[in-house]
Design a protein around this motif. Structure first.
Motif, PDB file in Angstrom:
ATOM      1  N   GLU A  24       0.843  -1.197   0.000  1.00 59.64           N
ATOM      2  CA  GLU A  24       0.000   0.000   0.000  1.00 59.64           C
ATOM      3  C   GLU A  24       0.879   1.247   0.000  1.00 59.64           C
ATOM      4  O   GLU A  24       1.925   1.267   0.637  1.00 59.64           O
ATOM      5  N   SER A  41       0.694   5.481   0.626  1.00 59.02           N
ATOM      6  CA  SER A  41      -0.175   6.529   1.146  1.00 59.02           C
ATOM      7  C   SER A  41      -0.452   7.612   0.099  1.00 59.02           C
ATOM      8  O   SER A  41      -1.422   8.335   0.184  1.00 59.02           O
ATOM      9  N   THR A  90      -4.396   1.783  -3.477  1.00 63.22           N
ATOM     10  CA  THR A  90      -4.528   1.126  -2.179  1.00 63.22           C
ATOM     11  C   THR A  90      -5.909   0.500  -2.026  1.00 63.22           C
ATOM     12  O   THR A  90      -6.049  -0.629  -1.530  1.00 63.22           O
ATOM     13  N   ARG A 120      -2.126  -7.652   7.390  1.00 66.59           N
ATOM     14  CA  ARG A 120      -2.529  -6.246   7.284  1.00 66.59           C
ATOM     15  C   ARG A 120      -1.805  -5.359   8.293  1.00 66.59           C
ATOM     16  O   ARG A 120      -2.183  -4.206   8.480  1.00 66.59           O
ATOM     17  N   ARG A 121      -0.787  -5.879   8.955  1.00 64.57           N
ATOM     18  CA  ARG A 121      -0.093  -5.072   9.963  1.00 64.57           C
ATOM     19  C   ARG A 121       0.435  -3.773   9.337  1.00 64.57           C
ATOM     20  O   ARG A 121       1.024  -3.789   8.253  1.00 64.57           O
ATOM     21  N   GLU A 122       0.230  -2.702  10.057  1.00 62.18           N
ATOM     22  CA  GLU A 122       0.733  -1.410   9.586  1.00 62.18           C
ATOM     23  C   GLU A 122       2.106  -1.147  10.189  1.00 62.18           C
ATOM     24  O   GLU A 122       2.459  -1.694  11.224  1.00 62.18           O
TER      25      GLU A 122
END
Length: 485
Positions: A300, A302, A308, A332-334
């Motif tokens: 992804e 920003s 995204t 999906r950990r950011e």
RNA sequence: CGGGAAGUAGCUCAGCCAGGUUAGAGUGCACGGUUCGGGACCGUGAGGUCGCGAGUUCGAAUCUCGCCUUCCCGACCA
């Protein structure tokens, strides 16, 4: 000064220090860890999830072959344990004893079960009366305790988890069939579920289970060339049923002792999986038992909200398509970059990784990487979901072929003790040799090369009367001689 | 259980030999921001009874003894 400092993010390379590599992998992949209890390990969720999948596969085979599960006590009164002489002698050094309950000293010590033949025989002596009560086909999943001198995560711990099957039969032939049938299940588990390379065979007198007429085992090869006894199946004859006075009235109205078997496979097999397949990046898990079979890493940005959004939608689609068919997880950990996630899941041995990024997605495709060999491919997003089961099967086959090649590369044919020495000159191997199965010859074999043992007498090959490697007399068997864990 | 080595932050280690402010580094972790196609960067912050217990000393992570745990090599074992 600090030349010994290692990158804490890396694991010790296999080639540099195999034992340290093994411990690094077990702990860093969060399979298991040490505890304040000496010699006892804790199995963490990822490791237990793996064991559950192994257990479920084997449990299905145990049920398929007509056995039922039940549960026996953890404690065994001393008087029950000591009835079968050879068995007692075999286990005496490694039995843990309970001598006190609350504030009160016990009148009779209780053994923490090292295995359950004795308590099972005691109970079944009351339950078996007629040939119509046979066969008895039971199994229990349990923890057992053996006071080991030297422990290693999964391979040998004071407490471990296993299944122990116990059966009683009218005839020795029936029991013999049972012993072979269950060894076959272990072999099926190792090969078809765990993608391991194993050799089936019979143990020599000195290596058999204490109290058995004979013991069968599967011996797996680890990637350092050592053998791991990965499942055992025993013909107990009438040794225990006589000692514990189990009798029944036969079809001819005479009183008989039944023939008995027992067979077990433990969490040790997890160590076997690790050492069969793992590499310098960590675990490589067999697809059919991997807790996570497919991991999806979304890329992804920003500064690209539209891309995204498409990436997220694709991840949801993959989840939906995998549901109920494949164990798929989206990472999906950011705050973690993609490369970090790749390393994370490679360490944990996840068989397939799908990378979903807007670059590929613009062309309607995703990237897929296979853990076992690092092969990369691009697949249309619309096809990936339905192809996952087949891709996992391919990964299984590749892993199994690699394990078989490992066995082939480490196998040697030897005809004499000199050739045996030569075979081990460049490191541990599986040496196959004609063997007469006399104890004196086994002693000579062990003396010829440091730390080797006769692992088993192969049931898939015959000695064809060729001269025994030690004494030269015509040999019935081919022995596998190796160093073992 | 014999022989050897090691225990300092979650992990990898420095400091110990020649005892002396508030015990350090990297990595990891938490928060904020910039990032994001192979282990990113900046800032802030939390995290340690120096394995446990005695002893020596004015004072011990550091010296002595005992114990525990782990690792390696043997003997024993799934």
């Amino acid at each position: 000064m600090s030349t010994t400092t290692r990158d804490p993010k890396a694991i010790t390379p296999k080639s540099e220090d195999f034992d340290r590599w093994y411990v690094d992998v077990v702990r860093r992949a969060e399979l298991a860890d040490y505890t304040p209890v000496g010699g006892c390990m804790v199995v963490r969720p990822y490791g237990w999830g793996l064991w559950e999948n192994v257990r479920d596969a084997l449990d299905a085979m145990i049920k398929r072959t007509g056995h039922e599960n039940m549960q026996f006590p953890l404690f065994i009164p001393e008087s029950l344990l000591t009835k079968e002489a050879e068995h007692v002698e075999g286990f005496a050094p490694e039995v843990a004893w309970v001598t006190q309950g609350g504030q009160k000293k016990l009148e009779e010590r209780l053994a923490v079960r090292p295995t359950s033949e004795t308590i099972i025989c005691t109970l079944y002596a009351d339950w078996i009366h007629s040939w119509r009560d046979l066969p008895v086909l039971i199994n229990q999943w349990a923890n057992v305790v053996r006071w080991e001198k030297r422990t290693r995560l999964f391979l040998r711990t004071t407490e471990f988890f296993w299944q122990e099957g116990h059966t009683f039969h009218e005839t020795t032939d029936e029991a013999k069939f049972e012993v072979e049938q269950m060894l076959g299940c272990y072999r099926e588990l190792a090969e078809e579920w765990l993608a391991m390379a194993v050799i089936p065979g019979r143990k020599t007198e000195s290596e058999k289970f204490a109290g058995a007429d004979y013991t069968m085992s599967i011996e797996a090869i680890m990637s350092d060339g050592l053998a791991l006894q990965s499942g055992t199946s025993h013909h107990l004859g009438q040794n225990f049923t006589r000692a514990y006075n189990i009798t029944y009235t036969g079809r001819d109205n005479t009183v008989q002792h039944p023939f008995q078997t027992s067979w077990g496979l433990s969490t040790r097999i997890i160590g076997g999986v690790i050492m069969s397949h793992g590499d310098d990046r960590g675990l490589v898990l067999p697809p059919r038992v991997a807790p996570v079979q497919v991991v999806v890493v979304p890329i992804e940005r920003s500064n690209d909200p539209e891309g995204t959004e498409a990436v997220r939608a694709a991840c949801v689609r993959l989840e939906e398509e995998a549901a109920g068919r494949v164990r798929l997880r989206v990472d999906r950990r950011e705050g973690h970059r993609p490369g970090e996630k790749y390393a994370h899941w490679e360490l944990r041995g996840v068989p397939l990784r799908i990378v979903v990024g807007s670059r590929d997605l613009a062309e309607g495709s995703v990237s897929l990487v296979r853990r076992v060999d690092g092969a990369e491919m691009r697949l249309p997003l619309g096809e990936v979901g339905e192809r996952l089961p087949a891709l996992l099967d391919e990964a299984h086959v590749l892993l199994r072929e690699r394990a078989l090649k490992l066995l082939e590369d480490h196998s040697r044919e030897v005809a004499t003790l000199d050739e045996l020495r030569g075979a081990f000159a460049d490191g541990p191997v599986f040496a196959n040799a004609p063997f007469c199965d006399r104890p004196e010859c086994e002693v000579e074999v062990k003396a010829a090369v440091h730390a080797v043992t006769v692992r088993c007498l192969r049931t898939d090959r015959s000695g064809e009367g060729r001269p025994c490697l030690a004494c030269g007399t015509p040999a019935e068997h081919i022995a596998v001689i190796a160093r073992a864990y």
